[in-house]
Design a protein around this motif. Sequence first.
Motif, mmCIF file in Angstrom:
data_model
loop_
_atom_site.group_PDB
_atom_site.id
_atom_site.type_symbol
_atom_site.label_atom_id
_atom_site.label_comp_id
_atom_site.label_asym_id
_atom_site.label_seq_id
_atom_site.Cartn_x
_atom_site.Cartn_y
_atom_site.Cartn_z
ATOM 1 N N SER A 315 0.828 -1.205 0.000
ATOM 2 C CA SER A 315 0.000 0.000 0.000
ATOM 3 C C SER A 315 0.864 1.257 0.000
ATOM 4 O O SER A 315 0.517 2.258 -0.647
ATOM 5 C CB SER A 315 -0.926 0.003 1.214
ATOM 6 O OG SER A 315 -0.174 -0.009 2.418
ATOM 7 N N ASN A 319 1.383 4.354 -3.334
ATOM 8 C CA ASN A 319 1.239 5.812 -3.169
ATOM 9 C C ASN A 319 2.320 6.595 -3.906
ATOM 10 O O ASN A 319 2.141 7.787 -4.182
ATOM 11 C CB ASN A 319 1.289 6.177 -1.681
ATOM 12 C CG ASN A 319 0.032 5.718 -0.951
ATOM 13 O OD1 ASN A 319 -1.053 5.731 -1.509
ATOM 14 N ND2 ASN A 319 0.206 5.328 0.307
ATOM 15 N N ALA A 328 -4.152 2.851 -5.948
ATOM 16 C CA ALA A 328 -3.726 3.232 -4.604
ATOM 17 C C ALA A 328 -4.873 3.834 -3.816
ATOM 18 O O ALA A 328 -5.021 3.609 -2.610
ATOM 19 C CB ALA A 328 -2.565 4.221 -4.682
ATOM 20 N N GLY A 332 -5.653 1.252 -1.140
ATOM 21 C CA GLY A 332 -5.030 1.802 0.051
ATOM 22 C C GLY A 332 -6.003 2.080 1.163
ATOM 23 O O GLY A 332 -5.641 2.042 2.339
ATOM 24 N N ALA A 336 -4.162 -1.665 4.806
ATOM 25 C CA ALA A 336 -3.085 -0.822 5.323
ATOM 26 C C ALA A 336 -2.358 -1.568 6.441
ATOM 27 O O ALA A 336 -2.969 -2.344 7.174
ATOM 28 C CB ALA A 336 -3.646 0.493 5.852
#
Length: 377
Positions: A315, A319, A328, A332, A336
């Motif tokens: 994750s 980014n 993402a 995400g 996490a």
Amino acid sequence: MADWLIILLLPCCAAWSGWWLAMRKEARDLRADKTRAAYFEGVGFLLNDQTDRAVDVFIHMADLDQQMLDNQLTLGSLFRKRGELDRALHLHQQLRNHSQLSDAQRMAVDYELAEDYAAAGMYNQAQALFEQLLAEQYREAEVMPALAHLYERTKQWQAALELSAAWQAKGYGARGTEISHYYCELAQQAGDDATVAHYLQQALAADRDCVRANRMRGQLLLRQGEYVNAIHALQSIGETSAALLPDVLPDIAAAYHAIGRDDEYRYWLEKTEAQNPNPRLTLALAQLLGETAPDAAADLLQTRMEAKQTPLLLSAWLNYRPGLAPLATSAGKLVAPRTVYQCNECGFRQQNLIWHCPACFAWSSFRPQLELKVENR
């Protein structure tokens, strides 16, 4: 005349003494038979799960030899381990009032009764009995750790310190780890920095590798503006417990920033992460790199994932890849990494780092575990 009278009375005296001895033996045998009968009656009640009646039989037996006392103490211990504390207390309290107990037997009963009180949360009663047994030098190697645990549960840190010093002096084993934490507890209760510093110095004298003491000392120095010393104290944690180093990175970064050496902090973190590439350090370094060089952060995460395939860094890696921004954004939010702390001794899990396990009472036993947090939507 007197000599002849004595000669005539000798057979009568011999006969009477023989009769008296025989009657005493018969009385002893009768009591022993009754005691044996009562003992087997109590065993029968136990086999039929009639524990209350068994206890009443055992505690009212006329004779109480060592074997029978040991059996009853074992029975009470079994009650305690099964959680039947009321029965254990009842049995041991009644035994303590038995008229035939010797001093050694009374102390054996007191030890079991103290264990009952401790298990029931009756700490004052347990402490009084253990301290009495310790004064009588009864089974010190067992009484001293039991009493130390009571002091810990009731937060009597000074008493725990004195007991631990006596423990070590008697050669029962090292207590450096525990002593260091006792001083840390006293430091937390202290009202001024000078006293805090004194206790932390004593803590590190007892255990120079104590992570807690080094962390508290580093934070104290940071508050006092001694930034270089604070950095040295906090960085030393990485030498003894690299797994806990990420927990003090914000303090180390703050100390470097206060003296205008942010670049040195970045260099140190890069070097430390390269020597010990655990995911928490990697994530911390990636976050630092991402502030000025997102590509460098992505390359670092990709390199670490290639060396050890794990979804924990995924994750964060997403980014820093502009082309994967939609993925993402969606993934995400659902997946996490998060850190939990687990006791190495018993497996107890905690969201925050603590130093004394509430389940098994071990010190310095928690280690971080990085895991995925998956949210169902």
